[in-house]
Design a protein around this motif. Structure first.
Motif, PDB file in Angstrom:
ATOM      1  N   ILE A   1      -6.479  10.578   7.285  1.00 50.89           N
ATOM      2  CA  ILE A   1      -6.440   9.695   6.132  1.00 50.89           C
ATOM      3  C   ILE A   1      -5.967   8.320   6.593  1.00 50.89           C
ATOM      4  O   ILE A   1      -4.876   8.193   7.166  1.00 50.89           O
ATOM      5  CB  ILE A   1      -5.528  10.276   5.036  1.00 50.89           C
ATOM      6  CG1 ILE A   1      -6.140  11.596   4.562  1.00 50.89           C
ATOM      7  CG2 ILE A   1      -5.374   9.299   3.878  1.00 50.89           C
ATOM      8  CD1 ILE A   1      -5.239  12.428   3.711  1.00 50.89           C
ATOM      9  N   PRO A   2      -6.786   7.300   6.399  1.00 52.97           N
ATOM     10  CA  PRO A   2      -6.425   5.965   6.896  1.00 52.97           C
ATOM     11  C   PRO A   2      -5.119   5.477   6.261  1.00 52.97           C
ATOM     12  O   PRO A   2      -4.848   5.775   5.097  1.00 52.97           O
ATOM     13  CB  PRO A   2      -7.596   5.088   6.443  1.00 52.97           C
ATOM     14  CG  PRO A   2      -8.714   6.031   6.148  1.00 52.97           C
ATOM     15  CD  PRO A   2      -8.081   7.319   5.731  1.00 52.97           C
ATOM     16  N   THR A   3      -4.344   4.751   7.054  1.00 54.55           N
ATOM     17  CA  THR A   3      -3.114   4.164   6.525  1.00 54.55           C
ATOM     18  C   THR A   3      -3.460   3.065   5.529  1.00 54.55           C
ATOM     19  O   THR A   3      -2.813   2.917   4.495  1.00 54.55           O
ATOM     20  CB  THR A   3      -2.267   3.609   7.686  1.00 54.55           C
ATOM     21  OG1 THR A   3      -2.127   4.636   8.672  1.00 54.55           O
ATOM     22  CG2 THR A   3      -0.901   3.167   7.199  1.00 54.55           C
ATOM     23  N   SER A   4      -4.497   2.283   5.849  1.00 57.36           N
ATOM     24  CA  SER A   4      -5.016   1.311   4.879  1.00 57.36           C
ATOM     25  C   SER A   4      -6.475   1.050   5.209  1.00 57.36           C
ATOM     26  O   SER A   4      -6.964   1.414   6.275  1.00 57.36           O
ATOM     27  CB  SER A   4      -4.205   0.013   4.923  1.00 57.36           C
ATOM     28  OG  SER A   4      -4.458  -0.664   6.129  1.00 57.36           O
ATOM     29  N   GLY A   5      -7.163   0.440   4.271  1.00 53.88           N
ATOM     30  CA  GLY A   5      -8.587   0.193   4.459  1.00 53.88           C
ATOM     31  C   GLY A   5      -9.415   1.222   3.709  1.00 53.88           C
ATOM     32  O   GLY A   5      -8.872   2.150   3.117  1.00 53.88           O
TER      33      GLY A   5
END
Lengths: 247, 221
Positions: free
Chosen positions: A59-63
Motif C-alpha cells: 500500500i503506497p505511503t502516498s500517491g
C-alpha cells in the motif's frame, strides 16, 4: 472501456516508505493497453516495490494508482474485483501446494467469478495445454520442476482473464535450463497483445520483448525509453554504470 | 515394604481403571472445548485491531505464565466466594473450567503459530488473484496450517493428560486421585509406581500416534 489514449494503469507521484527507509520517492508512470514494459535496475532500487504497488500488495505511503480509470483504494471492497483483472506472477511461484495443478487454476475463477466447475476446468485444460502441462493436471505441485511451477503460476493468473499481467522477477529463482521455457511463455503472451509489466534481470529478454524499458534506481524512474534508446544510447550516467555492470 | 506392586494392581485394578478413564475424560473435555475457545482467541491474536489483540494477548500470557495449580485454586475458592449465586454448582466444574481455560491459551498459540507458519507468498498469490480475505484464509492458508496444528494439538492433549493429575488435589476422580484412595488402605508407595506406569504407557502410545500423523500429513509437501 479503455481506449488507446487512456492509460490502463497510471501511477501518480507514488511514494512508499518502509519505516525510515524511503523505497519509492515519487513515480508517475502511464502504462497503456497492449504495451510490454520491462523494469530494470539495481537490487534494492524499488523495482519490485513499484510493481507490487500496482495491485496494492504494497500500500503506497502516498500517491495514487489508477487502474482502468478508477483509483485503487486498499479499503474498498471492490479492490478484489480490480485485482481479478491484474494478474501477478511471483519470483517464488507461490503455487498452492495443497491443491492439484488443475485446482490451482480453477479455484479463484470458481470462487470469485462464479464460473461453473466444468467450464473452469475446460478452460484450465486449455491453458495447461498452452504451456505443455496438460499431463500434469491431476498431480500436486510438488511433482513439478521450478520451471513447470512458474508456468502453472502464469496460467493460474491467466485463468482470471486479466487485462494486464505483472511479473516480479519470474525467472530469478529458476535453474538456468528452466529459464528459456518460462520466457517463451511470457513472450508468446506479450505477442498475443497482453499488456505486461515485467521486472527482470534478463537484459537480453528485456531488449527483445519490450516496447518500453524503465530504469528504476533509488526509488525513481531514472530513465525510460525504447529498448534501443535505453540499451544502446543511455543518457543517465547511472543507467550507463548499471548496464556496464550487467551486460 | 508390605504388598508387591503386582498384587496391589491385581487387587485394585478397577480403581486404577476408573482413574485412567477420569483422566482421559477430563483431558479430552479440556482440549476439545479449549480448541474451540483457543481458535477464537487465535483469531483475536491475529487481528489488526489493537484492542482485540491486546485483550487476547493478556489472556494468553496470564494463563500460560501462571501455574495451572494456582489457576485451579483461584477457580475453586475464589469464584464461589466472589459470586455467591454460583455456590450451589458442583466445584468439580470450577476445576474443569481452569483446565479448559488453561488449555485454550496453549491451543490459541498453537493455531496462531500454525497460521503464521504458512508462507506469506501464499496469501499474496491468493489476494493477487482477487480472492477475498476469508476465501484466502479458509481455502489457502488454513488447509496448509492444519498440518502444523494437528500434531501440536496431539501434543497438547498429551501434556493435558499429565496436567489433569493436579485435579486430584480437588478430589476429582482421576488417575492421581487413586493415590489418595489407596493411601487410606495404608498402601503408600505401590500406587505411585502403578500410576507412573499407566501415565507413561498412555503418553508413549499417544506420542507414537502423533508421530505417525505428522508423517502422514507431511506427504504432500
Amino acid at each position: 472501456m479503455i481506449d488507446d489514449k487512456t492509460p490502463l494503469i497510471e501511477t501518480v507521484d507514488l511514494h512508499k516508505d518502509f519505516g525510515q527507509l524511503k523505497v519509492l520517492k515519487g513515480i508517475s508512470e502511464k502504462i497503456y493497453k497492449g504495451e510490454v514494459v520491462t523494469i530494470i535496475g539495481p537490487s534494492g532500487g524499488g523495482k519490485s516495490t513499484f510493481l507490487r504497488c500496482l495491485n496494492l500488495l504494497e500500500i503506497p505511503t502516498s500517491g495514487k494508482v489508477i487502474f482502468e480509470s478508477e483509483e485503487l483504494d486498499a479499503k474498498a471492497t471492490d479492490l478484489n474485483r480490480h485485482r481479478q483483472k491484474i494478474g501477478m506472477v511471483f519470483q517464488l511461484f507461490n503455487v498452492f501446494p495443497h491443491l492439484k495443478v488443475i485446482d490451482n487454476i480453477t479455484l479463484a475463477p470458481i470462487l470469485e467469478k462464479k464460473i461453473p466447475k466444468e467450464q473452469a476446468e475446460a478452460k484450465a485444460m486449455e491453458l495447461l495445454k498452452m504451456v505443455g502441462l496438460e499431463d500434469k493436471a491431476q498431480e500436486y505441485p510438488r511433482k513439478l520442476s521450478g520451471g513447470q511451477k512458474q508456468r502453472l503460476a502464469i496460467v493460474r493468473a491467466l485463468a482470471m482473464e486479466p487485462d494486464v499481467m505483472l511479473f516480479d522477477e519470474p525467472t530469478s529463482a529458476l535453474d538456468p535450463e528452466m529459464v528459456k521455457g518460462v520466457l517463451e511463455v511470457i513472450q508468446n503472451l506479450a505477442e498475443s497483445g497482453m499488456t505486461c509489466v515485467i521486472v527482470t534481470h534478463e537484459m537480453g529478454f528485456a531488449k527483445k520483448i519490450s516496447d518500453r524499458v524503465l530504469f528504476i534506481d533509488d526509488g525513481i524512474v531514472a530513465e525510460s525509453g525504447t529498448p534501443e534508446e535505453l540499451f544502446e544510447h543511455p543518457k543517465n550516467p547511472r543507467t550507463q554504470e548499471f548496464l556496464s555492470q550487467v551486460l | 515394604m508390605g504388598e508387591s506392586i503386582f498384587s496391589v494392581l491385581y487387587k485394585y485394578w478397577p480403581i486404577f481403571l476408573r482413574g485412567l478413564l477420569g483422566t482421559l475424560e477430563y483431558a479430552s473435555i479440556a482440549v476439545a472445548i479449549g480448541t474451540v475457545l483457543g481458535a477464537l482467541i487465535a483469531v483475536l491474536r491475529l487481528s489488526k485491531n489493537k484492542v482485540l489483540y491486546g485483550i487476547s494477548s493478556v489472556y494468553v500470557n496470564v494463563l500460560r505464565g501462571t501455574p495451572l495449580l494456582v489457576q485451579m485454586y483461584i477457580a475453586y475458592f475464589f469464584i464461589p466466594m466472589a459470586i455467591p449465586a454460583l455456590n450451589s454448582i458442583d466445584k468439580v466444574y470450577y476445576v474443569m473450567l481452569a483446565l479448559i481455560l488453561n488449555s485454550s491459551a496453549y491451543v490459541a498459540e498453537i493455531i496462531r503459530g500454525g497460521i503464521n507458519s504458512v508462507d506469506k507468498g501464499q496469501t499474496e498469490a491468493a489476494r493477487s488473484l482477487g480472492m477475498t480475505a476469508s476465501h484466502t484464509m479458509f481455502r489457502i492458508v488454513f488447509p496448509q496450517a492444519i498440518k502444523n496444528i494437528l500434531p501440536s494439538l496431539g501434543n497438547e492433549y498429551i501434556a493435558m493428560i499429565k496436567e489433569t493429575s493436579l485435579a486430584g488435589t480437588f478430589m476429582l476422580y482421576e488417575l492421581m486421585y487413586t493415590r489418595t484412595l489407596l493411601a487410606n488402605k495404608f498402601l503408600v508407595w505401590q500406587p505411585l509406581f502403578i500410576i507412573a506406569g499407566i501415565y507413561l504407557i498412555v503418553t508413549l502410545v499417544l506420542s507414537a500416534i502423533v508421530k505417525k500423523m505428522e508423517r502422514k500429513l507431511s506427504v504432500s509437501d
